[in-house]
Scaffold this motif. Structure first.
Motif, PDB file in Angstrom:
ATOM      1  N   ASP A 190      -5.429  -6.879  -1.179  1.00 20.32           N
ATOM      2  CA  ASP A 190      -5.839  -8.176  -1.728  1.00 20.32           C
ATOM      3  C   ASP A 190      -7.320  -8.481  -1.544  1.00 20.32           C
ATOM      4  N   SER A 191      -8.076  -7.568  -0.915  1.00 21.48           N
ATOM      5  CA  SER A 191      -9.506  -7.810  -0.696  1.00 21.48           C
ATOM      6  C   SER A 191     -10.185  -6.481  -0.381  1.00 21.48           C
ATOM      7  N   PRO A 192     -11.514  -6.423  -0.479  1.00 14.94           N
ATOM      8  CA  PRO A 192     -12.217  -5.180  -0.133  1.00 14.94           C
ATOM      9  C   PRO A 192     -11.955  -4.724   1.298  1.00 14.94           C
ATOM     10  N   SER A 193     -11.921  -5.663   2.247  1.00 12.19           N
ATOM     11  CA  SER A 193     -11.684  -5.277   3.641  1.00 12.19           C
ATOM     12  C   SER A 193     -10.269  -4.746   3.827  1.00 12.19           C
ATOM     13  N   SER A 194      -9.294  -5.366   3.156  1.00  9.59           N
ATOM     14  CA  SER A 194      -7.915  -4.877   3.232  1.00  9.59           C
ATOM     15  C   SER A 194      -7.801  -3.495   2.601  1.00  9.59           C
ATOM     16  N   ALA A 195      -8.473  -3.305   1.470  1.00  8.13           N
ATOM     17  CA  ALA A 195      -8.425  -2.004   0.795  1.00  8.13           C
ATOM     18  C   ALA A 195      -8.965  -0.909   1.703  1.00  8.13           C
ATOM     19  N   GLN A 196     -10.082  -1.184   2.362  1.00  4.05           N
ATOM     20  CA  GLN A 196     -10.672  -0.183   3.244  1.00  4.05           C
ATOM     21  C   GLN A 196      -9.744   0.124   4.417  1.00  4.05           C
ATOM     22  N   ARG A 197      -9.180  -0.924   5.016  1.00  4.20           N
ATOM     23  CA  ARG A 197      -8.274  -0.725   6.156  1.00  4.20           C
ATOM     24  C   ARG A 197      -7.033   0.054   5.743  1.00  4.20           C
ATOM     25  N   ARG A 199     -12.696   1.178  -5.126  1.00  5.19           N
ATOM     26  CA  ARG A 199     -11.446   1.826  -4.744  1.00  5.19           C
ATOM     27  C   ARG A 199     -10.510   0.763  -4.198  1.00  5.19           C
ATOM     28  N   THR A 200      -9.230   0.946  -4.438  1.00  4.75           N
ATOM     29  CA  THR A 200      -8.243   0.067  -3.829  1.00  4.75           C
ATOM     30  C   THR A 200      -7.047   0.893  -3.393  1.00  4.75           C
ATOM     31  N   TYR A 201      -6.214   0.283  -2.558  1.00  6.00           N
ATOM     32  CA  TYR A 201      -5.012   0.970  -2.091  1.00  6.00           C
ATOM     33  C   TYR A 201      -3.801   0.431  -2.839  1.00  6.00           C
ATOM     34  N   ALA A 202      -2.958   1.333  -3.291  1.00  2.50           N
ATOM     35  CA  ALA A 202      -1.700   0.966  -3.942  1.00  2.50           C
ATOM     36  C   ALA A 202      -0.584   1.772  -3.295  1.00  2.50           C
ATOM     37  N   MET A 203       0.587   1.181  -3.243  1.00  2.00           N
ATOM     38  CA  MET A 203       1.732   1.900  -2.679  1.00  2.00           C
ATOM     39  C   MET A 203       2.959   1.639  -3.543  1.00  2.00           C
ATOM     40  N   ILE A 204       3.647   2.716  -3.884  1.00  2.00           N
ATOM     41  CA  ILE A 204       4.923   2.599  -4.584  1.00  2.00           C
ATOM     42  C   ILE A 204       6.001   2.555  -3.511  1.00  2.00           C
ATOM     43  N   LYS A 205       6.758   1.475  -3.502  1.00  2.27           N
ATOM     44  CA  LYS A 205       7.675   1.190  -2.402  1.00  2.27           C
ATOM     45  C   LYS A 205       8.991   1.974  -2.514  1.00  2.27           C
ATOM     46  N   ALA A 247      -9.186   4.120  -8.324  1.00  2.00           N
ATOM     47  CA  ALA A 247     -10.576   3.755  -8.614  1.00  2.00           C
ATOM     48  C   ALA A 247     -10.671   3.214 -10.033  1.00  2.00           C
ATOM     49  N   LYS A 248     -11.445   2.148 -10.170  1.00  3.37           N
ATOM     50  CA  LYS A 248     -11.698   1.539 -11.477  1.00  3.37           C
ATOM     51  C   LYS A 248     -12.717   0.425 -11.265  1.00  3.37           C
ATOM     52  N   VAL A 249     -13.366  -0.014 -12.315  1.00  2.00           N
ATOM     53  CA  VAL A 249     -14.206  -1.200 -12.212  1.00  2.00           C
ATOM     54  C   VAL A 249     -13.308  -2.385 -11.845  1.00  2.00           C
ATOM     55  N   ASN A 250     -13.705  -3.125 -10.810  1.00  2.00           N
ATOM     56  CA  ASN A 250     -12.912  -4.261 -10.317  1.00  2.00           C
ATOM     57  C   ASN A 250     -11.478  -3.843  -9.982  1.00  2.00           C
ATOM     58  N   ALA A 251     -11.345  -2.693  -9.319  1.00  2.39           N
ATOM     59  CA  ALA A 251     -10.024  -2.099  -9.091  1.00  2.39           C
ATOM     60  C   ALA A 251      -9.076  -3.013  -8.328  1.00  2.39           C
ATOM     61  N   ILE A 252      -9.581  -3.729  -7.331  1.00 11.03           N
ATOM     62  CA  ILE A 252      -8.700  -4.568  -6.509  1.00 11.03           C
ATOM     63  C   ILE A 252      -8.037  -5.634  -7.364  1.00 11.03           C
ATOM     64  N   ARG A 253      -8.848  -6.357  -8.116  1.00  8.09           N
ATOM     65  CA  ARG A 253      -8.312  -7.417  -8.976  1.00  8.09           C
ATOM     66  C   ARG A 253      -7.461  -6.847 -10.100  1.00  8.09           C
ATOM     67  N   GLU A 254      -7.937  -5.755 -10.708  1.00  5.47           N
ATOM     68  CA  GLU A 254      -7.224  -5.175 -11.849  1.00  5.47           C
ATOM     69  C   GLU A 254      -5.854  -4.629 -11.442  1.00  5.47           C
ATOM     70  N   TRP A 255      -5.774  -4.009 -10.257  1.00  4.56           N
ATOM     71  CA  TRP A 255      -4.482  -3.472  -9.823  1.00  4.56           C
ATOM     72  C   TRP A 255      -3.509  -4.600  -9.501  1.00  4.56           C
TER      73      TRP A 255
END
Length: 205
Positions: free
Chosen positions: A127-134, A9-15, A82-90
């Motif tokens: 930009d990282s798993p810890s950032s995504a979780q936060r 999982r990763t976090y994305a935001m539309i600004k 959510a996706k395989v390698n979501a952080i890098r892919e996004w």
């Protein structure tokens, strides 16, 4: 997609710039077309205090005040992807931070298509798993962040727990042939599964 990758999982935001320009739906369509699942979404407006907290790591930098003012200037769309390698892919799909550079190096990226410059660049991505979780917890504090099973684990679960009972159910359905109506067949199958559920509690009379 790499075979060795893990579902993340990763976090994305539309600004505010992209939301204000009416591009949020187009961006979400581009996200889904590229194989992401939108797990959670919310449209909201950040207060100045929320923007300062979210971007606290940049406090004291020359661009901080302008960033906070911009991010609290209009609605944003918060997304959990959510996706395989979501952080890098996004981050790849989003493109380089500066939209002008994105148009040169990644012309099909989100920032190339919808961004203006380095700040008004349409989207944000962890930009990282810890950032995504936060960041996910910042916007979706009630979302349960259990580990996402990879495809191998999901396949193993299905084969072990679902396939045996489904095979029996479908065999019984083929023998019974309750109706040519698909809806009646589905109802019959549901009743069979309920009646023959191996995990159903035993009622003692």
């Amino acid at each position: 997609m790499e075979a060795s990758g893990r579902l993340e999982r990763t976090y994305a935001m539309i600004k505010p710039d992209a939301v204000g320009a009416g591009n949020a739906e187009r961006i979400m369509q581009q996200i889904e077309v590229n194989g992401f699942t939108i797990v959670q979404q919310a449209k909201l407006q950040l207060t100045r205090e929320m923007a300062e907290e979210f971007y606290a790591e940049h406090a004291g930098k020359p661009f901080f005040e302008g960033l906070v003012t911009f991010m609290s200037s209009g609605p944003v769309v918060a997304l959990v992807l959510a996706k395989v390698n979501a952080i890098r892919e996004w981050r790849t799909l989003a493109g380089p931070t500066n939209s002008n550079r994105a148009r040169e190096e990644a012309p099909e990226s989100v920032r190339a298509l919808y961004g203006t410059d380095g700040q008004r660049n349409a989207v944000h991505g962890s930009d990282s798993p810890s950032s995504a979780q936060r960041e996910i917890r910042f916007f979706f504090p009630n979302l349960v962040l259990d580990p996402v099973p990879d495809s191998a684990s999901a396949t193993e679960y299905i084969q072990k727990n679902l396939q045996p009972i489904l095979t029996k159910a479908l065999t019984a359905l083929a023998k019974e042939k309750p109706s040519s109506d698909p809806n009646e067949a589905i109802v019959w199958l549901a009743h069979w599964l309920q009646k023959n559920n191996p995990n159903a509690p035993q009622v003692v009379s």
